[in-house]
Design an enzyme around this catalytic site. Structure first.
Site, PDB file in Angstrom:
ATOM      1  N   LYS A 281      -0.456  24.814  -4.724  1.00  0.00           N
ATOM      2  CA  LYS A 281      -1.787  25.219  -4.268  1.00  0.00           C
ATOM      3  C   LYS A 281      -2.195  24.539  -2.968  1.00  0.00           C
ATOM      4  CE  LYS A 281      -4.077  26.833  -8.433  1.00  0.00           C
ATOM      5  NZ  LYS A 281      -5.286  26.726  -9.247  1.00  0.00           N
TER       6      LYS A 281
ATOM      7  N   HIS B 237     -17.635  22.982 -12.983  1.00  0.00           N
ATOM      8  CA  HIS B 237     -16.757  22.127 -13.793  1.00  0.00           C
ATOM      9  C   HIS B 237     -17.586  21.122 -14.592  1.00  0.00           C
ATOM     10  CE1 HIS B 237     -13.657  22.825 -10.401  1.00  0.00           C
ATOM     11  NE2 HIS B 237     -13.215  23.494 -11.461  1.00  0.00           N
TER      12      HIS B 237
END
Length: 163
Positions: free
Chosen positions: A41, A17
């Site tokens: 999630k 990321h």
């Protein structure tokens, strides 16, 4: 002002990321890191913890590149989030062909909802292509060393969650 949105759950933020964020900073004047709430999630880290980890790791990157980096939690449609922050571009990272297939569908749907917002794909650096937050969490949970995959502060947070 060129405003980009880089969305994700960032549970946790990884070196992959951060690589995409670093490179995205050279493309826009303001980079909004959209932290998806996504309750489905079942994140390991709370929204507040994820936001703080990203701020600590990524705001300094923006300063290095002369780019304003803003962290923005969101729970609505990605395209609506892009509108909310006045982004003209959505930035997505690709690791493999499987990522492209999913992202290709997302781009089509987003363009149908708002054709004025472009999507730009940045390929993961070869050393980061295997890194996935899900795998990092599993390695950490099983006592493995994740130091190659996340910044030291994130490793410490993972270690603390494991206790």
């Amino acid at each position: 002002m060129r405003i980009g949105l880089y969305p994700g759950t960032f549970d946790p933020v990884t070196e992959g990321h951060i690589d995409i964020i670093r490179r995205a900073c050279s493309l826009v004047d303001r980079l909004v890191i959209g932290v998806a709430i996504n309750r489905d999630k079942g994140p390991l880290f709370s929204l507040e913890e994820r936001v703080e980890m990203i701020k600590a790791e990524c705001v300094p990157l923006g300063k290095e590149h002369g780019t304003e980096v803003v962290v923005h939690p969101f729970e609505n449609l990605l395209i609506d989030c892009a509108r909310d922050v006045n982004a003209t571009v959505i930035i997505r990272g690709l690791r493999a062909v499987a990522d492209f297939e999913y992202e290709f569908q997302m781009v089509g749907m987003n363009r149908a909802m708002d054709h004025s917002i472009e999507t730009v794909f940045l390929m993961a650096d070869a050393k980061n292509q295997a890194i996935a937050s899900k795998l990092v969490k599993e390695i950490s949970r099983l006592g493995g060393d994740v130091a190659k995959f996340v910044p030291p502060s994130v490793k410490a947070a993972l270690d603390e969650k494991r206790k």
